[in-house]
Design a protein around this motif. Sequence first.
Motif, PDB file in Angstrom:
ATOM      1  N   PRO A 294      43.614 -54.373  53.334  1.00  0.00           N
ATOM      2  CA  PRO A 294      44.300 -53.785  52.171  1.00  0.00           C
ATOM      3  C   PRO A 294      44.399 -52.396  52.447  1.00  0.00           C
ATOM      4  O   PRO A 294      43.726 -51.399  53.672  1.00  0.00           O
ATOM      5  N   THR A 295      45.394 -51.438  52.037  1.00  0.00           N
ATOM      6  CA  THR A 295      44.956 -49.634  52.242  1.00  0.00           C
ATOM      7  C   THR A 295      43.904 -49.198  52.238  1.00  0.00           C
ATOM      8  O   THR A 295      43.391 -49.876  51.195  1.00  0.00           O
ATOM      9  N   ALA A 296      43.330 -48.015  52.388  1.00  0.00           N
ATOM     10  CA  ALA A 296      42.167 -47.095  51.673  1.00  0.00           C
ATOM     11  C   ALA A 296      42.967 -46.940  49.910  1.00  0.00           C
ATOM     12  O   ALA A 296      42.147 -47.301  49.589  1.00  0.00           O
ATOM     13  N   GLN A 297      44.050 -46.762  49.598  1.00  0.00           N
ATOM     14  CA  GLN A 297      44.359 -46.901  48.109  1.00  0.00           C
ATOM     15  C   GLN A 297      43.660 -48.135  47.557  1.00  0.00           C
ATOM     16  O   GLN A 297      43.514 -47.663  46.002  1.00  0.00           O
ATOM     17  N   THR A 298      44.384 -49.096  47.967  1.00  0.00           N
ATOM     18  CA  THR A 298      43.720 -50.167  47.447  1.00  0.00           C
ATOM     19  C   THR A 298      42.723 -50.826  46.961  1.00  0.00           C
ATOM     20  O   THR A 298      42.207 -50.872  46.100  1.00  0.00           O
ATOM     21  N   LEU A 299      41.922 -50.449  48.029  1.00  0.00           N
ATOM     22  CA  LEU A 299      40.394 -50.780  48.068  1.00  0.00           C
ATOM     23  C   LEU A 299      39.386 -49.645  47.250  1.00  0.00           C
ATOM     24  O   LEU A 299      39.008 -49.527  45.929  1.00  0.00           O
ATOM     25  N   LEU A 300      40.395 -48.480  46.692  1.00  0.00           N
ATOM     26  CA  LEU A 300      39.348 -47.235  46.042  1.00  0.00           C
ATOM     27  C   LEU A 300      39.891 -47.884  45.019  1.00  0.00           C
ATOM     28  O   LEU A 300      38.677 -47.249  43.320  1.00  0.00           O
ATOM     29  N   ASP A 301      41.325 -47.951  44.503  1.00  0.00           N
ATOM     30  CA  ASP A 301      41.328 -49.309  43.045  1.00  0.00           C
ATOM     31  C   ASP A 301      40.731 -50.190  42.786  1.00  0.00           C
ATOM     32  O   ASP A 301      40.170 -50.149  41.539  1.00  0.00           O
ATOM     33  N   LEU A 302      40.619 -51.136  44.004  1.00  0.00           N
ATOM     34  CA  LEU A 302      39.172 -51.864  43.721  1.00  0.00           C
ATOM     35  C   LEU A 302      38.141 -51.873  43.259  1.00  0.00           C
ATOM     36  O   LEU A 302      37.523 -52.430  42.887  1.00  0.00           O
ATOM     37  N   ILE A 303      37.388 -51.030  43.813  1.00  0.00           N
ATOM     38  CA  ILE A 303      36.466 -50.501  44.149  1.00  0.00           C
ATOM     39  C   ILE A 303      35.959 -49.734  42.590  1.00  0.00           C
ATOM     40  O   ILE A 303      35.109 -50.170  42.137  1.00  0.00           O
ATOM     41  N   TYR A 304      36.547 -49.254  41.458  1.00  0.00           N
ATOM     42  CA  TYR A 304      36.714 -48.195  41.193  1.00  0.00           C
ATOM     43  C   TYR A 304      36.711 -49.725  39.941  1.00  0.00           C
ATOM     44  O   TYR A 304      35.967 -49.528  38.589  1.00  0.00           O
ATOM     45  N   LYS A 305      37.915 -50.084  40.117  1.00  0.00           N
ATOM     46  CA  LYS A 305      37.779 -51.071  39.300  1.00  0.00           C
ATOM     47  C   LYS A 305      36.830 -52.474  38.770  1.00  0.00           C
ATOM     48  O   LYS A 305      35.651 -52.747  37.882  1.00  0.00           O
ATOM     49  N   HIS A 306      35.933 -52.654  39.656  1.00  0.00           N
ATOM     50  CA  HIS A 306      34.917 -53.322  39.694  1.00  0.00           C
ATOM     51  C   HIS A 306      33.369 -52.697  39.526  1.00  0.00           C
ATOM     52  O   HIS A 306      31.767 -52.630  38.663  1.00  0.00           O
ATOM     53  N   ARG A 307      33.357 -51.552  39.939  1.00  0.00           N
ATOM     54  CA  ARG A 307      32.336 -49.884  39.493  1.00  0.00           C
ATOM     55  C   ARG A 307      32.423 -50.274  37.711  1.00  0.00           C
ATOM     56  O   ARG A 307      31.063 -50.027  37.697  1.00  0.00           O
ATOM     57  N   CYS A 308      33.810 -50.615  37.254  1.00  0.00           N
ATOM     58  CA  CYS A 308      33.824 -50.254  36.014  1.00  0.00           C
ATOM     59  C   CYS A 308      32.895 -51.988  35.114  1.00  0.00           C
ATOM     60  O   CYS A 308      32.220 -51.142  34.575  1.00  0.00           O
ATOM     61  N   ILE A 309      32.903 -52.933  35.742  1.00  0.00           N
ATOM     62  CA  ILE A 309      32.181 -54.507  35.708  1.00  0.00           C
ATOM     63  C   ILE A 309      30.832 -54.484  35.329  1.00  0.00           C
ATOM     64  O   ILE A 309      30.223 -54.348  34.906  1.00  0.00           O
ATOM     65  N   GLU A 310      30.884 -54.187  36.874  1.00  0.00           N
ATOM     66  CA  GLU A 310      29.498 -54.269  37.703  1.00  0.00           C
ATOM     67  C   GLU A 310      28.410 -53.621  37.583  1.00  0.00           C
ATOM     68  O   GLU A 310      27.211 -53.738  36.714  1.00  0.00           O
ATOM     69  N   LEU A 311      28.504 -51.825  36.365  1.00  0.00           N
ATOM     70  CA  LEU A 311      28.117 -50.473  36.302  1.00  0.00           C
ATOM     71  C   LEU A 311      28.518 -50.439  34.814  1.00  0.00           C
ATOM     72  O   LEU A 311      27.791 -49.079  34.250  1.00  0.00           O
ATOM     73  N   PHE A 312      28.713 -51.412  34.067  1.00  0.00           N
ATOM     74  CA  PHE A 312      28.539 -51.295  32.725  1.00  0.00           C
ATOM     75  C   PHE A 312      27.620 -51.146  31.768  1.00  0.00           C
ATOM     76  O   PHE A 312      26.357 -51.559  31.973  1.00  0.00           O
ATOM     77  N   MET A 313      27.894 -50.046  30.942  1.00  0.00           N
ATOM     78  CA  MET A 313      27.089 -49.160  30.383  1.00  0.00           C
ATOM     79  C   MET A 313      25.807 -48.966  31.075  1.00  0.00           C
ATOM     80  O   MET A 313      24.736 -48.710  30.524  1.00  0.00           O
ATOM     81  N   SER A 314      26.016 -48.371  31.973  1.00  0.00           N
ATOM     82  CA  SER A 314      25.454 -47.253  33.138  1.00  0.00           C
ATOM     83  C   SER A 314      25.276 -45.654  33.211  1.00  0.00           C
ATOM     84  O   SER A 314      24.259 -46.067  33.538  1.00  0.00           O
ATOM     85  N   GLY A 315      26.445 -45.807  32.206  1.00  0.00           N
ATOM     86  CA  GLY A 315      25.809 -44.045  31.419  1.00  0.00           C
ATOM     87  C   GLY A 315      26.858 -43.643  32.505  1.00  0.00           C
ATOM     88  O   GLY A 315      26.868 -42.088  32.971  1.00  0.00           O
ATOM     89  N   LEU A 316      27.714 -44.439  33.975  1.00  0.00           N
ATOM     90  CA  LEU A 316      28.382 -43.586  34.803  1.00  0.00           C
ATOM     91  C   LEU A 316      29.965 -43.448  35.114  1.00  0.00           C
ATOM     92  O   LEU A 316      30.138 -42.658  35.759  1.00  0.00           O
ATOM     93  N   LYS A 317      30.146 -43.587  33.783  1.00  0.00           N
ATOM     94  CA  LYS A 317      32.120 -44.124  34.186  1.00  0.00           C
ATOM     95  C   LYS A 317      32.867 -42.932  33.883  1.00  0.00           C
ATOM     96  O   LYS A 317      33.751 -42.819  34.255  1.00  0.00           O
ATOM     97  N   LEU A 318      32.276 -42.205  33.521  1.00  0.00           N
ATOM     98  CA  LEU A 318      33.014 -40.958  32.725  1.00  0.00           C
ATOM     99  C   LEU A 318      33.192 -40.176  33.955  1.00  0.00           C
ATOM    100  O   LEU A 318      34.173 -39.666  34.425  1.00  0.00           O
ATOM    101  N   GLU A 319      31.921 -39.774  35.084  1.00  0.00           N
ATOM    102  CA  GLU A 319      31.860 -39.840  36.901  1.00  0.00           C
ATOM    103  C   GLU A 319      32.998 -39.808  37.622  1.00  0.00           C
ATOM    104  O   GLU A 319      33.866 -39.474  38.480  1.00  0.00           O
TER     105      GLU A 319
END
Length: 431
Positions: free
Chosen positions: A370-395
Amino acid sequence: MKNLKSKYTIWTFLLCASVLLGACKKEYLNPNGASATDVLSSAKGLTGVTVGLQKAYSTSRAGLLYASLSLNGITTNELISINTGNTNEERLMAGGVQVDGNNTIVLGVWTASNKIIYDADNVINNAVNLADKNYAAGLIAHASIFKAIALGNLSEFWEKIPAGIGLNVGFINRLDGFNKAIATIENAQAVIAANAISTTFLGNIPTGVDIPNTLNALKARYALFAGNYALALTAANAVDLTKRSTFTYDALNLNPIFEIATSTNNVVQPKNINLGQTGVNVPDAGDLRIPFYTVINTTVRINGFGVSTFAQIPLYLPGEMTLIKAEAYVRQATPNLASALTELNKLVTKTPAQDPFGVGAGLPAITGSPTAQTLLDLIYKHRCIELFMSGLKLEDMRRFNQPLTDRKRNFFPYPFAERDNNTNTPADPTF
């Protein structure tokens, strides 16, 4: 922040007086008689303050934990308000100009954060005078955790934050707020490196909080938010991912998510089974984190860390550290995409049984290059799922340049209670 200093002092001393009264079975103390000297010059008094910090943060609707989860969750579409009679939640749902300085949830996060910082400073600044340096180290480290979290919350939700507590204080940039949180943590780490935390101190505070690992985890979090990727990577690597660090609850101190939302089904609930995600960010079929965080009971309901009265709530998740490493590898001056993919796949393929909290996707590994942008897109997606209701999504939404239309506000207005008493209060953001 006019008059806040005297108000916080009264709250702190009254709290400590009650702690002291309950701690000594044969000692009769006047709860109105605790002076600043009594409270802030003794190990017992300072312990009462720092235990109060944890309670003020982690319990009740007014606690910073619940307030910040609600503020973040509704704003980012993780959560919805399910009772139109809850005016402040409903205005957060509407977003934009409907969220003003009168909103009690916004005010609650602001006030609770500043009070925690004030009380934590009292512990940190006075503990150094104690003769028992190992006990003092515990006090400083424990209080520093809550000061750092409070600074982080202010910096996540507002463009500028107060430089201190007092009359007409100035404001600093939110980036400076994250760096101030990091400095608080590093001071605590230097203190406990010189004098190990005493077992006596650990026996006098609520169980569950792993202080050394939490300090590193928070440093990794705020270094990432501050754009210091080398520090974020180093701090994340220092966290033992097999250990748990949690807020524990009992009959007198209930899990605030369950007490307020889950049990009543009257305030907030997950927006939908996709955790509010749309398009390419919708969780993959079979992602085992969905049944961890949600349950169907006529409608989509809170599960996970809000499932029961005494359910423990983590101060951070091991998966957050893995995602920080992946992101830091991509964003550092010389990107290391191979290492980023390795870390991301650790998270994607992890099963619930492999995680100390049972949070695991259990998905196939990501293949290819994956390219850097593809990885960043995937990291964002999985942060939203893994860290659901953690208070970090707006940042996260801001850092990953997500469309403004996907959130209800970008930053929050300053509470009228601040503006009316501090001539240095900045102008409100337009959105």
